[in-house]
Design an enzyme around this catalytic site. Structure first.
Site, short mmCIF file in Angstrom:
data_model
loop_
_atom_site.label_atom_id
_atom_site.label_comp_id
_atom_site.label_asym_id
_atom_site.label_seq_id
_atom_site.Cartn_x
_atom_site.Cartn_y
_atom_site.Cartn_z
N ASP A 1 0.84 -1.19 0.00
CA ASP A 1 0.00 0.00 0.00
C ASP A 1 0.88 1.24 0.00
OD1 ASP A 1 -2.83 1.13 0.56
OD2 ASP A 1 -1.58 2.10 2.08
N ASP B 1 -4.33 2.25 -4.80
CA ASP B 1 -2.92 2.48 -4.48
C ASP B 1 -2.29 1.23 -3.86
OD1 ASP B 1 -4.42 2.74 -2.11
OD2 ASP B 1 -2.92 4.01 -1.18
N ASP C 1 -0.83 9.63 -10.19
CA ASP C 1 -0.64 8.62 -11.22
C ASP C 1 0.85 8.41 -11.50
OD1 ASP C 1 -3.35 8.24 -11.45
OD2 ASP C 1 -3.54 9.43 -13.29
N ASN D 1 -2.55 12.85 -3.70
CA ASN D 1 -3.50 13.37 -4.69
C ASN D 1 -4.03 14.74 -4.31
OD1 ASN D 1 -3.47 11.33 -6.62
ND2 ASN D 1 -5.08 10.16 -5.62
#
Length: 151
Positions: A28, A71, A45, A36
């Site tokens: 993770d 993620d 991304d 983000n």
């Protein structure tokens, strides 16, 4: 690989590797929502792509990496016992510290949490159970760490 391909490859690994240990890592990207929110989704991304490349550079030839969720990544390693798989997981975390994530948006601090699980020779377990054990290990690690203060 994507999640569907990763699940298929895990099933194939189980079918082909009945006489060897298999390690699963649920990986993770820590605080990904903050990445983000702070840098934007394009930066997020880019972080995911670079994290995937970094993980691939740290694993053995023949190990499988699939994006499992937003993620999260699924790492599948054949013919590896629990202690060796823990060393592999630590080498992935160390690699990220050694090579911080540089993006076109600047340096983005990134860490990983990795929950691991292994088959044990002579004990029956399904691929789904092994993923569940790795996911539970991941959640346990995340629950034990101190809460991050948001400004």
């Amino acid at each position: 690989w994507n999640r569907r391909a990763g699940s298929q490859l895990l099933s194939e690994t189980f079918a082909a590797g009945r006489d060897c240990n298999i390690g699963i890592g649920m990986i993770d990207v820590d605080y990904f929502k903050e990445i983000n929110d702070t840098f934007g989704h394009q930066a997020g991304d880019e972080v995911l792509r670079k994290v995937a490349r970094l993980i691939l550079s740290a694993v053995r030839e023949g190990d499988i990496l699939a994006r499992y969720g937003g993620d999260e990544f699924l790492l599948i390693a054949k013919d590896i016992d629990g202690p060796a798989f823990e060393i592999l997981a630590q080498s992935i975390r160390d690699r990220l510290q050694e090579f911080p994530i540089k993006t076109r948006f600047g340096m983005i601090p990134t860490t990983l949490t990795i929950g691991t699980a292994n088959t044990e020779l002579g004990f029956a377990i399904t691929p789904e159970n092994l993923i569940q054990r790795a996911d539970e290990a991941l959640m346990s690690i995340k629950a034990a760490r101190p809460r991050r203060k948001r400004n």
